[in-house]
Design a protein around this motif. Structure first.
Motif, PDB file in Angstrom:
ATOM      1  N   ILE A 174      -2.211  -0.458  -6.850  1.00 42.93           N
ATOM      2  CA  ILE A 174      -1.100  -1.074  -6.970  1.00 42.93           C
ATOM      3  C   ILE A 174      -0.049  -0.291  -6.405  1.00 42.93           C
ATOM      4  CG2 ILE A 174       0.491  -2.449  -8.407  1.00 42.93           C
ATOM      5  CD1 ILE A 174      -1.904  -3.055 -10.065  1.00 42.93           C
ATOM      6  N   GLU A 175       0.245   0.897  -6.889  1.00 48.45           N
ATOM      7  CA  GLU A 175       1.141   1.851  -6.564  1.00 48.45           C
ATOM      8  C   GLU A 175       1.337   2.127  -5.023  1.00 48.45           C
ATOM      9  OE1 GLU A 175       0.448   5.826  -8.496  1.00 48.45           O
ATOM     10  OE2 GLU A 175       1.202   5.070 -10.367  1.00 48.45           O
ATOM     11  N   SER A 176       0.078   2.253  -4.421  1.00 48.32           N
ATOM     12  CA  SER A 176       0.155   2.393  -3.018  1.00 48.32           C
ATOM     13  C   SER A 176       0.666   1.073  -2.311  1.00 48.32           C
ATOM     14  CB  SER A 176      -1.133   2.980  -2.485  1.00 48.32           C
ATOM     15  OG  SER A 176      -2.112   1.834  -2.583  1.00 48.32           O
ATOM     16  N   HIS A 177       0.534  -0.189  -2.819  1.00 45.33           N
ATOM     17  CA  HIS A 177       0.937  -1.201  -2.337  1.00 45.33           C
ATOM     18  C   HIS A 177       2.425  -1.349  -2.288  1.00 45.33           C
ATOM     19  CE1 HIS A 177       0.076  -5.470  -0.713  1.00 45.33           C
ATOM     20  NE2 HIS A 177       0.926  -5.919  -1.633  1.00 45.33           N
ATOM     21  N   LEU A 178       3.006  -0.979  -3.462  1.00 48.66           N
ATOM     22  CA  LEU A 178       4.375  -0.847  -3.882  1.00 48.66           C
ATOM     23  C   LEU A 178       5.447  -0.090  -3.223  1.00 48.66           C
ATOM     24  CD1 LEU A 178       3.713  -3.334  -5.694  1.00 48.66           C
ATOM     25  CD2 LEU A 178       4.933  -2.267  -7.799  1.00 48.66           C
ATOM     26  N   TYR A 179       4.669   1.206  -3.431  1.00 45.94           N
ATOM     27  CA  TYR A 179       5.704   2.364  -3.118  1.00 45.94           C
ATOM     28  C   TYR A 179       5.255   2.847  -1.483  1.00 45.94           C
ATOM     29  CZ  TYR A 179       7.201   1.660  -7.666  1.00 45.94           C
ATOM     30  OH  TYR A 179       7.444   1.275  -8.910  1.00 45.94           O
ATOM     31  N   GLU A 180       6.302   3.309  -1.172  1.00 49.31           N
ATOM     32  CA  GLU A 180       6.083   3.981   0.340  1.00 49.31           C
ATOM     33  C   GLU A 180       5.674   5.634   0.033  1.00 49.31           C
ATOM     34  OE1 GLU A 180       9.524   3.972   2.940  1.00 49.31           O
ATOM     35  OE2 GLU A 180       9.662   1.698   2.616  1.00 49.31           O
ATOM     36  N   TRP A 181       5.121   6.322   0.921  1.00 49.78           N
ATOM     37  CA  TRP A 181       4.687   7.448   0.895  1.00 49.78           C
ATOM     38  C   TRP A 181       5.729   8.285   0.611  1.00 49.78           C
ATOM     39  CZ3 TRP A 181       0.674  10.728   3.621  1.00 49.78           C
ATOM     40  CH2 TRP A 181      -0.822  10.333   3.438  1.00 49.78           C
ATOM     41  N   GLY A 182       5.657   8.987  -0.440  1.00 50.03           N
ATOM     42  CA  GLY A 182       6.485  10.204  -0.759  1.00 50.03           C
ATOM     43  C   GLY A 182       7.572   9.614  -2.101  1.00 50.03           C
ATOM     44  N   GLU A 183       7.700   8.300  -1.954  1.00 51.90           N
ATOM     45  CA  GLU A 183       8.734   7.751  -2.782  1.00 51.90           C
ATOM     46  C   GLU A 183       8.108   8.271  -4.496  1.00 51.90           C
ATOM     47  OE1 GLU A 183      10.486   3.336  -3.777  1.00 51.90           O
ATOM     48  OE2 GLU A 183       8.993   3.330  -2.220  1.00 51.90           O
ATOM     49  N   GLU A 184       9.208   8.458  -5.219  1.00 55.62           N
ATOM     50  CA  GLU A 184       9.046   8.976  -6.584  1.00 55.62           C
ATOM     51  C   GLU A 184       8.557   7.868  -7.376  1.00 55.62           C
ATOM     52  OE1 GLU A 184       8.966  12.301  -8.742  1.00 55.62           O
ATOM     53  OE2 GLU A 184       9.630  12.148  -6.697  1.00 55.62           O
ATOM     54  N   VAL A 185       7.463   7.994  -7.922  1.00 56.04           N
ATOM     55  CA  VAL A 185       7.193   6.659  -8.711  1.00 56.04           C
ATOM     56  C   VAL A 185       6.986   7.670 -10.252  1.00 56.04           C
ATOM     57  CG1 VAL A 185       5.220   4.989  -9.466  1.00 56.04           C
ATOM     58  CG2 VAL A 185       5.736   5.975  -6.953  1.00 56.04           C
ATOM     59  N   SER A 186       7.461   6.895 -11.375  1.00 57.42           N
ATOM     60  CA  SER A 186       7.093   7.542 -12.711  1.00 57.42           C
ATOM     61  C   SER A 186       5.877   6.943 -12.908  1.00 57.42           C
ATOM     62  CB  SER A 186       8.328   6.816 -13.408  1.00 57.42           C
ATOM     63  OG  SER A 186       8.117   5.389 -13.945  1.00 57.42           O
ATOM     64  N   SER A 187       5.363   7.912 -13.943  1.00 58.85           N
ATOM     65  CA  SER A 187       3.810   7.728 -14.124  1.00 58.85           C
ATOM     66  C   SER A 187       3.487   6.311 -14.890  1.00 58.85           C
ATOM     67  CB  SER A 187       3.617   8.619 -15.350  1.00 58.85           C
ATOM     68  OG  SER A 187       4.482   8.650 -16.560  1.00 58.85           O
ATOM     69  N   ASN A 188       4.568   5.695 -15.617  1.00 57.03           N
ATOM     70  CA  ASN A 188       4.475   4.408 -16.127  1.00 57.03           C
ATOM     71  C   ASN A 188       4.995   3.162 -15.428  1.00 57.03           C
ATOM     72  OD1 ASN A 188       6.762   5.155 -16.893  1.00 57.03           O
ATOM     73  ND2 ASN A 188       6.757   4.322 -19.056  1.00 57.03           N
ATOM     74  N   ALA A 189       5.440   3.478 -14.211  1.00 59.83           N
ATOM     75  CA  ALA A 189       6.294   2.366 -13.618  1.00 59.83           C
ATOM     76  C   ALA A 189       5.164   1.070 -13.385  1.00 59.83           C
ATOM     77  CB  ALA A 189       6.197   2.891 -12.193  1.00 59.83           C
ATOM     78  N   ARG A 210      -9.203  -1.858 -19.323  1.00 63.83           N
ATOM     79  CA  ARG A 210      -8.789  -0.384 -19.752  1.00 63.83           C
ATOM     80  C   ARG A 210      -9.506   0.604 -19.087  1.00 63.83           C
ATOM     81  NH1 ARG A 210     -10.045   1.851 -25.534  1.00 63.83           N
ATOM     82  NH2 ARG A 210      -9.113   3.942 -25.183  1.00 63.83           N
ATOM     83  N   GLY A 211      -8.699   1.646 -18.550  1.00 65.42           N
ATOM     84  CA  GLY A 211      -9.347   2.693 -17.794  1.00 65.42           C
ATOM     85  C   GLY A 211      -9.557   2.475 -16.466  1.00 65.42           C
ATOM     86  N   VAL A 212      -9.229   1.288 -16.047  1.00 64.76           N
ATOM     87  CA  VAL A 212      -9.678   0.817 -14.471  1.00 64.76           C
ATOM     88  C   VAL A 212      -8.322   0.231 -13.966  1.00 64.76           C
ATOM     89  CG1 VAL A 212     -11.368  -0.271 -13.173  1.00 64.76           C
ATOM     90  CG2 VAL A 212     -12.105   0.384 -15.138  1.00 64.76           C
ATOM     91  N   GLY A 213      -7.866  -0.838 -14.172  1.00 65.52           N
ATOM     92  CA  GLY A 213      -6.874  -1.532 -13.735  1.00 65.52           C
ATOM     93  C   GLY A 213      -6.433  -2.946 -14.343  1.00 65.52           C
ATOM     94  N   TYR A 214      -6.153  -3.827 -13.410  1.00 66.20           N
ATOM     95  CA  TYR A 214      -5.396  -5.138 -13.644  1.00 66.20           C
ATOM     96  C   TYR A 214      -6.161  -6.159 -12.845  1.00 66.20           C
ATOM     97  CZ  TYR A 214      -1.995  -2.204 -16.069  1.00 66.20           C
ATOM     98  OH  TYR A 214      -1.347  -1.288 -16.725  1.00 66.20           O
ATOM     99  N   THR A 215      -6.478  -7.434 -13.409  1.00 68.24           N
ATOM    100  CA  THR A 215      -6.979  -8.381 -12.691  1.00 68.24           C
ATOM    101  C   THR A 215      -6.503  -9.683 -13.145  1.00 68.24           C
ATOM    102  OG1 THR A 215      -9.128  -9.379 -11.929  1.00 68.24           O
ATOM    103  CG2 THR A 215      -9.044  -8.668 -14.137  1.00 68.24           C
ATOM    104  N   VAL A 216      -6.545 -10.684 -12.341  1.00 65.75           N
ATOM    105  CA  VAL A 216      -6.350 -12.227 -12.567  1.00 65.75           C
ATOM    106  C   VAL A 216      -7.445 -12.698 -12.437  1.00 65.75           C
ATOM    107  CG1 VAL A 216      -5.070 -14.104 -12.156  1.00 65.75           C
ATOM    108  CG2 VAL A 216      -3.687 -11.982 -11.945  1.00 65.75           C
TER     109      VAL A 216
END
Lengths: 218, 451
Positions: A174-189, A210-216
């Motif tokens: 999800i992080e890599s989908h949302l943020y560009e490379w090098g963009e600062e992402v807080s650990s709980n964003a 838990r421990g893996v990710g999210y799903t719909v």
């Protein structure tokens, strides 16, 4: 969406053509790498399903040749080889996805749909799961016939989860989908985004693994 | 016994024995020669005396009293040496004899001329002494050279056996899976055929081994494509005639099962410790467990099961393909044998000197009598493939066992205290030194303990 199927095994190609046509895809079939490159040079396909074991040239060489022409056409690799090296090599050269035979046709069409939505070539831009409807063309989310106001990142998270319904998206994905490379992402964003979306959606629509990710769930 | 030691011992013993026999024979021959020499001396002494005919009695002879004589005429003692007795030393008969007098043994020679008899005697002892001296001076240098000779012999034998030594070194240094040919310089006509045969067998074995390995991947390729065709066409048929056709559904189930078995057999082959040759590397278990859960999630969610991963962020030394397969098989098993709506808990942690991967479920667990059998190939809990309600082929845990052995890890099947079903614990050693030779020993360490 128009697909070019590159596969030397005739029964498999025929079966695939029929299956994909059932799913309203237009499929052209070629039997070898040379024909594939020639066809791609003039015809206007939206994506390629490429078998790696071709009679005249290695599928990876076809992939390389396509990418060399600066073509960004999505390519899904089909292969009977399942070693991790093969997978990594295929993805490194520029494949978009990778399926090991014998694959489930549902799995293939699900992945085609993801690409279709990404390309914006889908007949329908609407994904509806339970009471939640997302219109990826209009960038709108509708819950119980009410339009929902979501922040841009929240919308992107929900879209990613709904496009990949039934599959787990890890926090890193999800992080890599949302943020560009090098963009600062807080650990709980991501947790913050998810919790914001959850407040506006039906209970338990987004599940935490838990421990893996999210799903719909699809 | 070593050929070299055998040859050295035998050769030195034989040489010593031959020298000993030669010494005895030489001694005998020297005795005879010395005897002749002294006899000649004695007879010429007798000749001289009989012609001189000494009249004086009790003549003192020099030569340290080793000589004595008597001169008789008409059976009367006319003259004698001082050391000779008054009685005749021997009977009056011409020729040599041996007699005792003065408490010593003498060689006696009698000679007659007309009515005169001369009897000369010489001590025997000097003869022996001379013979001994002669033989000793002949034999001493030979005896002294025996150690030198032994040294030379053992050096020559070592040199001669050098090709054999080379062969031995090359063979002992060979790894279990090393089937490269052997090369010995100057093997000689005796060893060369052996090395040639050995190399031929080795290269045949090597190509058979390669074929065996290639067979798995070839079989994979050859089977996977027709299996895909079967699956897709069954799917297309279902689309056309609807999904409530019993015959078609049986067909689809069987194709799925066949595809599963083929995959598992291939994995069993790829993870066989006897054939395994891939690289080990340091890797984090976190992404592997996450990916496997994500990959198996459709099945798990279909069975309405919940799965959790408690990540201990551990890194192990292993082969990625194997570890992915291990985690896949264990989580898939947990899901299969846990009822609908059940729970699965995956956790990793470091405990003392081990990295631990645990998969727990809320299923029925494994009864004690089954525990040791579940690692056997094609063993299925609750009966064979045909009448078990759970789809599978009984290879999953056999593959897990292979991978555990490859990683010098340990597997334990326990009762989960948290979820009350099966708890599978895999413990990887923290410091792993990778030795192929130890793999066989580790076979014994695959333990199944039941609490």
């Amino acid at each position: 969406m128009r697909i070019l199927l590159v596969e030397d095994d005739l029964p498999l190609a025929q079966g695939l053509q029929i299956s994909l046509r059932h799913q309203d895809f237009a499929v052209d079939h070629v039997k070898n790498g040379k024909d594939a490159l020639n066809t791609l040079a003039f015809a206007d396909h939206d994506m390629v399903i490429l078998d790696l074991g071709l009679p005249d040239m290695d599928g990876l060489s076809v992939l390389k040749a396509v990418r060399k022409n600066k073509s960004a056409i999505p390519i899904i690799i089909l292969t009977a080889r399942d070693s991790i090296e093969d997978k990594v090599q295929g993805l490194d050269i520029g494949a978009d996805d990778y399926l090991v035979k014998p694959f489930n046709i549902d799995e293939l069409t699900a992945r085609l749909r993801v690409i279709e939505r990404r390309l914006g070539t889908a007949n329908s831009s609407i994904i509806a799961i339970d009471d939640v409807v997302i219109d990826t063309l209009a960038h709108k989310v509708i819950v119980n016939k009410q339009v929902l106001n979501l922040a841009k990142k929240e919308y992107m998270v929900l879209k990613l989860l709904m496009e990949n319904a039934g599959r787990i998206q890890s926090r890193e994905q999800i992080e890599s989908h949302l943020y560009e490379w090098g963009e600062e992402v807080s650990s709980n964003a991501i947790e913050v985004h998810i919790s914001n979306i959850r407040k506006k959606l039906p209970e338990k629509f987004i599940k935490t693994i838990r421990g893996v990710g999210y799903t719909v769930e699809s | 016994m070593s050929i070299r030691r055998y040859l050295v011992l035998i050769l030195i013993s034989v040489i010593t024995l031959v020298i000993f026999i030669a010494t005895i024979e030489g001694y005998k021959a020297s005795m005879v020669k010395a005897g002749h020499l002294f006899d000649m001396q004695l007879s010429s002494f007798a000749d001289t005396l009989i012609n001189l005919e000494p009249q004086k009695n009790n003549i003192t002879v020099s030569n340290k009293d080793t000589l004595a004589f008597q001169l008789w005429r008409n059976k009367q003692l006319v003259s004698k040496s001082s050391n000779a007795p008054n009685q005749a030393i021997s009977v009056f008969k011409e020729g040599f004899s041996e007699q005792n007098f003065n408490a010593k043994r003498w060689r006696v020679f009698s000679l007659q001329k007309n009515n005169t008899w001369i009897i000369v005697a010489q001590l025997l002892k000097p003869r022996f002494e001379l013979a001994e001296k002669v033989i000793l001076s002949a034999v001493t240098p030979i005896i002294l050279t025996i150690p030198l000779l032994s040294l030379i012999i053992s050096l020559i034998i070592s040199y001669g056996l050098k090709p054999l030594q080379q062969l031995k070194t090359q063979l002992t240094q060979k790894g279990i899976n090393d089937l490269s040919t052997i090369n010995v310089v100057q093997a000689g006509t005796e060893l060369q055929p052996i090395i040639d045969t050995l190399n031929r067998v080795l290269s045949q074995l090597d190509s058979a081994y390669e074929r065996e390995k290639r067979f798995a991947s070839d079989a994979a390729h050859e089977l996977r494509t027709p299996l895909s065709v079967l699956k897709i066409n069954a799917h297309n048929l279902q689309y056309e005639i609807g999904n409530d056709n019993l015959l078609l559904n049986n067909l689809i189930t069987s194709v799925e099962r066949m595809a599963h078995i083929v995959e598992q057999i291939l994995k069993l082959n790829q993870t066989n410790p006897e054939q395994f040759s891939q690289q080990m590397q340091k890797m984090s278990l976190t992404p592997i467990v996450q990916q496997v859960i994500a990959q198996l999630y459709p099945e798990i969610s279909m069975r309405k099961q919940t799965i959790e991963f408690i990540d201990g962020h551990i890194e192990i030394y292993g082969n990625e393909f194997c570890i992915v397969t291990l985690v896949q098989n264990l989580i898939a098993n947990a899901s299969k044998y846990t009822p609908i709506g059940g729970r699965i808990l995956v956790s990793t942690k470091q405990y003392q000197q081990e990295f631990i991967l645990q998969i727990e479920d809320s299923g029925p667990g494994i009864v004690e009598s089954e525990i040791n059998k579940v690692f056997d190939r094609f063993y299925r809990i609750g009966g064979d493939c045909n009448n078990s309600s759970v789809v599978g082929c009984g290879l999953g845990l056999a593959i897990v066992k292979h991978i555990v052995i490859l990683h010098q890890a340990k597997i334990r099947l326990l009762r989960s205290t948290r979820l009350h079903g099966l708890k599978v614990t895999i413990s990887f050693p923290c410091s792993l030194t990778h030795h192929h030779k130890e793999q066989n020993n580790n076979d014994k360490e695959v333990k199944a303990i039941h609490e």
